[in-house]
Design an enzyme around this catalytic site. Sequence first.
Site, PDB file in Angstrom:
ATOM      1  CE  LYS A 124      -2.140  11.574  16.623  1.00  0.00           C
ATOM      2  NZ  LYS A 124      -1.467  10.335  16.205  1.00  0.00           N
TER       3      LYS A 124
ATOM      4  NE  ARG B  21      -6.682   7.528  18.716  1.00  0.00           N
ATOM      5  CZ  ARG B  21      -5.647   8.057  19.348  1.00  0.00           C
ATOM      6  NH1 ARG B  21      -5.799   9.155  20.070  1.00  0.00           N
ATOM      7  NH2 ARG B  21      -4.453   7.513  19.264  1.00  0.00           N
TER       8      ARG B  21
ATOM      9  NE  ARG C 258       5.876   6.761  21.102  1.00  0.00           N
ATOM     10  CZ  ARG C 258       4.724   7.179  20.565  1.00  0.00           C
ATOM     11  NH1 ARG C 258       4.567   8.440  20.245  1.00  0.00           N
ATOM     12  NH2 ARG C 258       3.734   6.342  20.369  1.00  0.00           N
TER      13      ARG C 258
ATOM     14  NE  ARG D 189       2.070   5.466  24.095  1.00  0.00           N
ATOM     15  CZ  ARG D 189       1.428   6.180  23.192  1.00  0.00           C
ATOM     16  NH1 ARG D 189       1.846   7.412  22.931  1.00  0.00           N
ATOM     17  NH2 ARG D 189       0.381   5.705  22.563  1.00  0.00           N
TER      18      ARG D 189
ATOM     19  NE  ARG E  28      -0.898   2.907  19.541  1.00  0.00           N
ATOM     20  CZ  ARG E  28       0.357   3.307  19.759  1.00  0.00           C
ATOM     21  NH1 ARG E  28       1.319   2.428  19.970  1.00  0.00           N
ATOM     22  NH2 ARG E  28       0.641   4.585  19.782  1.00  0.00           N
TER      23      ARG E  28
HETATM   24  P1  AMP Z   1      -2.213   8.281  21.858  1.00  0.00           P
HETATM   25  O1  AMP Z   1      -1.315   8.712  22.974  1.00  0.00           O
HETATM   26  O2  AMP Z   1      -2.919   9.416  21.199  1.00  0.00           O
HETATM   27  O3  AMP Z   1      -1.493   7.380  20.879  1.00  0.00           O
HETATM   28  O4  AMP Z   1      -3.389   7.388  22.520  1.00  0.00           O
HETATM   29  C1  AMP Z   1      -3.077   6.202  23.202  1.00  0.00           C
HETATM   30  C2  AMP Z   1      -4.324   5.384  23.385  1.00  0.00           C
HETATM   31  O5  AMP Z   1      -5.279   6.108  24.183  1.00  0.00           O
HETATM   32  C3  AMP Z   1      -5.067   5.024  22.115  1.00  0.00           C
HETATM   33  O6  AMP Z   1      -4.528   3.894  21.439  1.00  0.00           O
HETATM   34  C4  AMP Z   1      -6.473   4.742  22.672  1.00  0.00           C
HETATM   35  O7  AMP Z   1      -6.508   3.501  23.343  1.00  0.00           O
HETATM   36  C5  AMP Z   1      -6.601   5.834  23.738  1.00  0.00           C
HETATM   37  N1  AMP Z   1      -7.154   7.068  23.177  1.00  0.00           N
HETATM   38  C6  AMP Z   1      -6.536   8.279  23.093  1.00  0.00           C
HETATM   39  N2  AMP Z   1      -7.332   9.186  22.536  1.00  0.00           N
HETATM   40  C7  AMP Z   1      -8.498   8.540  22.235  1.00  0.00           C
HETATM   41  C8  AMP Z   1      -9.707   8.941  21.610  1.00  0.00           C
HETATM   42  N3  AMP Z   1      -9.893  10.202  21.175  1.00  0.00           N
HETATM   43  N4  AMP Z   1     -10.678   8.009  21.465  1.00  0.00           N
HETATM   44  C9  AMP Z   1     -10.530   6.754  21.901  1.00  0.00           C
HETATM   45  N5  AMP Z   1      -9.400   6.295  22.491  1.00  0.00           N
HETATM   46  C10 AMP Z   1      -8.385   7.191  22.655  1.00  0.00           C
END
Ligand code: AMP
Length: 197
Positions: A13, A88, A127, A139, A150
Amino acid sequence: MNLILLGPPGAGKGTQSQLIAEKSGIPQLSTGDMLRAAVHAASPVGLKAKQIMADGGLVPDEVVIGIISDRISQPDCARGFILDGFPRTLPQASALDRLLTSKGKRLDAVIELKVDDTALADRIEKRARETLASGGKVRADDNAEALKTRLMAYYRETAPLLGYYYAHGLLQTVNGMAPINAVTGRIDEILAGCQVS
Ligand code: AMP
């Protein structure tokens, strides 16, 4: 153009939304990036989110809805935005609908990047390796344990959005297992066919 990219962690994404943003000049809004910045800055939101994110859980809806509500009101979103990692959950999707309606806007497309589960762990490991090799900081949630959490969060909370957006006639599915440029090409075709707002 108001667009959502949907898919499990490691589906691509971030990569694809950056490419669309470069081409279209409309901003990529990654709630993950915004939350990581908040954690880095040790802001009140960051302090709340830090451990949840490291464990691979979802940050509470009201926190991310507040972040997105503020962000899409900024002038650079006037021509549209690409949502990467939001919504999400179903409550986040409903909140987004209400926000857009209140601004007289609508979604143009929701693109699902479909990837085999078995490929996701490899992608996340890759990654992490590449980040280390380039001298970056890996990360906190790019490890096998957090990935399991996740993925569970994805299937429990986020996958129902596929049905939600399908029912709204917005869902388009792309094979995320294809090479990056082939995925980009397919997304370009979809966007070209969209009646953009
Ligand atoms: P990402 O970079 O999109 O993989 O997001 C990393 C982490 O941020 C996720 O595993 C969640 O802990 C948090 N996070 C990001 N976007 C959301 C969302 N829309 N709702 C809830 N938690 C989020």
